[in-house]
Structures are given as structure tokens and as C-alpha cells.
Design an enzyme around this catalytic site. Structure first.
Site, short mmCIF file in Angstrom:
data_model
loop_
_atom_site.label_atom_id
_atom_site.label_comp_id
_atom_site.label_asym_id
_atom_site.label_seq_id
_atom_site.Cartn_x
_atom_site.Cartn_y
_atom_site.Cartn_z
N ASP A 8 0.67 -1.22 -0.06
CA ASP A 8 -0.22 -0.10 0.02
C ASP A 8 1.00 1.22 -0.06
O ASP A 8 1.93 1.25 0.70
CB ASP A 8 -0.82 0.08 1.33
CG ASP A 8 -2.08 0.98 1.00
OD1 ASP A 8 -2.25 1.23 0.01
OD2 ASP A 8 -2.73 0.86 2.28
N GLY A 9 0.29 2.00 -0.71
CA GLY A 9 1.17 3.55 -0.43
C GLY A 9 1.69 4.06 -1.72
O GLY A 9 2.23 5.09 -1.85
N HIS A 25 2.42 3.49 -9.00
CA HIS A 25 2.22 2.04 -9.40
C HIS A 25 3.47 1.58 -10.04
O HIS A 25 3.98 0.59 -9.95
CB HIS A 25 1.02 1.70 -9.94
CG HIS A 25 -0.22 1.87 -9.33
ND1 HIS A 25 -0.38 1.72 -8.00
CD2 HIS A 25 -1.35 2.68 -9.75
CE1 HIS A 25 -1.53 2.10 -7.57
NE2 HIS A 25 -2.09 2.59 -8.66
N ASN A 57 -10.57 -3.22 -6.18
CA ASN A 57 -9.71 -2.09 -6.94
C ASN A 57 -10.44 -1.96 -8.24
O ASN A 57 -10.16 -1.17 -8.97
CB ASN A 57 -8.20 -2.74 -7.27
CG ASN A 57 -7.46 -2.56 -6.13
OD1 ASN A 57 -6.45 -3.23 -5.79
ND2 ASN A 57 -7.75 -1.68 -5.03
N ARG A 166 2.13 -5.15 5.85
CA ARG A 166 1.31 -4.30 5.28
C ARG A 166 2.21 -2.92 5.08
O ARG A 166 2.22 -2.23 6.34
CB ARG A 166 -0.13 -3.94 5.91
CG ARG A 166 -0.86 -3.03 5.11
CD ARG A 166 -2.14 -2.65 5.34
NE ARG A 166 -2.85 -1.69 4.45
CZ ARG A 166 -4.37 -1.96 4.02
NH1 ARG A 166 -4.76 -2.91 4.42
NH2 ARG A 166 -4.63 -0.93 3.17
N GLU A 185 1.51 -13.54 12.20
CA GLU A 185 1.93 -12.28 12.76
C GLU A 185 1.82 -11.07 11.87
O GLU A 185 2.02 -11.05 10.65
CB GLU A 185 3.43 -12.45 13.07
CG GLU A 185 4.11 -13.65 14.02
CD GLU A 185 3.28 -13.09 15.62
OE1 GLU A 185 3.23 -12.14 15.84
OE2 GLU A 185 2.97 -14.32 16.09
C1 FPP Z 1 -1.88 0.26 -3.27
O1 FPP Z 1 -1.38 1.48 -3.15
C2 FPP Z 1 -1.40 -0.61 -4.54
C3 FPP Z 1 -2.04 -1.17 -5.22
C4 FPP Z 1 -3.59 -1.02 -5.28
C5 FPP Z 1 -1.57 -2.10 -6.25
C6 FPP Z 1 -0.10 -2.72 -6.09
C7 FPP Z 1 0.70 -2.98 -7.37
C8 FPP Z 1 1.83 -2.80 -7.66
C9 FPP Z 1 2.70 -2.57 -6.64
C10 FPP Z 1 2.33 -2.59 -8.62
C11 FPP Z 1 2.20 -3.65 -9.76
C12 FPP Z 1 2.35 -5.07 -9.47
C13 FPP Z 1 2.88 -5.88 -9.80
C14 FPP Z 1 3.25 -7.49 -9.16
C15 FPP Z 1 4.05 -5.86 -10.91
P1 FPP Z 1 -2.72 2.71 -3.56
O2 FPP Z 1 -2.64 2.97 -4.80
O3 FPP Z 1 -3.83 2.24 -2.58
O4 FPP Z 1 -1.73 3.75 -2.58
P2 FPP Z 1 -2.35 4.92 -1.74
O5 FPP Z 1 -3.20 4.23 -0.65
O6 FPP Z 1 -1.29 5.87 -1.30
O7 FPP Z 1 -3.58 5.74 -2.65
#
Ligand code: FPP
Length: 226
Positions: A8-9, A25, A57, A166, A185
Site C-alpha cells: 500500500d502507498g 504504481h 480495486n 502491510r 504475525e
Molecule cells: C496500493 O497503493 C497498491 C495497489 C492497489 C496495487 C499494487 C500494485 C503494484 C505494487 C504494482 C504492480 C504489481 C506487480 C506485481 C507488478 P494505493 O494506490 O492504494 O496507494 P495509496 O493508498 O497511497 O493511494
């Protein structure tokens, strides 16, 4: 050991740099490479499960959803060979019926090419919802573990999660591996996913090593003094 990560983030990382969310991303995808390599090298991690796209999502803007699926496809296209070299077995868990055919084909291709890998298992959760998996497995009946693995396309079935990480500061499970995390954990860090590097991963593993896992039993000391 099974490590699962809620990455996340990315959005906040991008916003802090005045960049659009997809740039976050993309940086997140680079962090995936770093952490997969670190996990494979750490030794002892047999399974790593990353939450790449939750069923919730789909509610994000179409452009962001498209960017995420583009990154996933590119990841599979560019990293499959490396996984073969490093004997990493790739597996995408979650629903497949709502994915675009070219992504579903790429997933099947990557899984086939890496199927003989005897090292770490890398599972990417895509269009994943633990509640959906659990209710669907319950509906199918029979051996629950086997039904859950079948619903998730988890092949072979994965062991329970030992450590759930997380990033990004929130402290919730967000419909991720609810059954598998029964005794996991939990490790929460404010570090945003794109900044989660090898040292941050090592710190999470160290924190885990310092935990005393009891699985509902009393602690060792308590038994001695009973
Ligand atoms: C959360 O950040 C992250 C996601 C919804 C997607 C995770 C995807 C990746 C790390 C990249 C692609 C993955 C692979 C395996 C190549 P957020 O957008 O919710 O962040 P925020 O909470 O700061 O808005």
C-alpha cells in the site's frame, strides 16, 4: 515460512512527488522486483504472496485499472525468464474469469514455464477477494482446503501465512487471505510501498523473528511455572 504483503502507498508516493498515480504504481512494480529478489535470497521463505489487485480495486478509475493490469502483464513478460533462472515458481491467485484474455494467457504461460521451479513460490494475488474465495469454496463442499486452493487457482495449495506485512500506514487486512492468516504475525509499517527496500524487508523479518508465536497455547515460561 510464508510471507504475504499488502503493498500500500503507491498513490501517496506519487502525490508527494506531484506525479500521477500510475507513476506510483510503476515505482511499486520496481519495489516488487527488489523484494522478490530479497525474499528469494533470504532463505527460509518458501512462499511469498503479494496483493497486486484486489477485487475492490475494480472501483478505481478505468485509467488506473488499465495501468495496473499493464504493469502486471509487463511484469510477467519480463520476469518469467528470471524466475526460471532463479527456480522461482510463479502462481497467480484469484479470479480469472474477469481478466482480459491476453493477461489470462500470459498468466498460464508464465505458470507453465516456471512450474518446475523448486525454489521460492511467488504468488501474485490478482482480482482477489478472500471473502469471495471462502464463500465459493464453502459452496463447492468437500475438503475445504482443497476447494479453497481450487477456487484461488493456488497450485499446489499454499501453507498458512506466517508473517503478513502491510506498508503505507493503514492497519487492516482488506479482504486478503483471511483464512490463511488465522495465526499470522502482523507487521505494519508507515513506509510507502515504493520505498520498501531490502533493508525495510529485513527489518520486518527481524521483527518477526523476535515474536513469540503461541498458536493459542501458553508461553514456554508459563508452562515451567505452572
Ligand atoms: C496500493 O497503493 C497498491 C495497489 C492497489 C496495487 C499494487 C500494485 C503494484 C505494487 C504494482 C504492480 C504489481 C506487480 C506485481 C507488478 P494505493 O494506490 O492504494 O496507494 P495509496 O493508498 O497511497 O493511494
Amino acid at each position: 515460512m510464508h510471507v504475504a504483503i499488502i503493498m500500500d502507498g503507491n498513490g501517496r508516493w506519487a502525490a508527494a512527488r506531484n506525479l500521477a498515480r500510475p507513476a506510483g504504481h510503476r515505482a511499486g512494480a520496481r519495489a516488487v522486483n527488489t523484494v522478490v529478489r530479497a525474499a528469494a535470497r533470504a532463505g527460509g521463505i518458501r512462499t511469498l504472496t503479494l496483493y497486486a489487485f484486489s477485487a475492490a480495486n475494480w472501483q478505481r478509475p478505468a485509467g488506473e485499472v488499465q495501468a495496473l493490469f499493464g504493469l502486471l502483464r509487463r511484469y510477467l513478460m519480463t520476469e518469467t525468464d528470471r524466475c526460471v533462472e532463479e527456480s522461482i515458481r510463479l502462481n497467480v491467485i484469484g479470479r480469472r474469469d474477469r481478466l482480459r484474455p491476453e493477461l489470462a494467457r500470459q498468466i498460464a504461460h508464465s505458470e507453465r514455464l516456471t512450474a518446475a521451479g523448486t525454489g521460492m513460490r511467488l504468488r501474485l494475488a490478482v482480482d482477489y477477494s478472500s471473502r469471495h474465495s471462502l464463500s465459493e469454496a464453502g459452496r463447492r463442499g468437500g475438503d475445504f482446503g482443497a476447494a479453497l486452493a481450487a477456487v484461488d487457482h493456488s497450485s499446489p495449495p499454499a501453507p498458512a501465512v506466517d508473517l503478513l506485512i502491510r506498508t503505507g500506514g493503514e492497519q487492516r487486512l482488506s479482504d486478503f487471505l483471511l483464512f490463511e492468516c488465522a495465526y499470522a504475525e502482523l507487521y505494519f509499517t508507515p513506509t510507502l510501498w515504493p520505498d520498501f527496500d531490502e533493508a525495510a524487508f529485513a527489518a520486518a523479518l527481524e521483527a518477526y523473528a523476535a515474536r513469540q508465536r503461541r498458536f493459542g497455547r501458553v508461553s514456554e515460561g508459563a508452562v515451567e511455572h505452572a
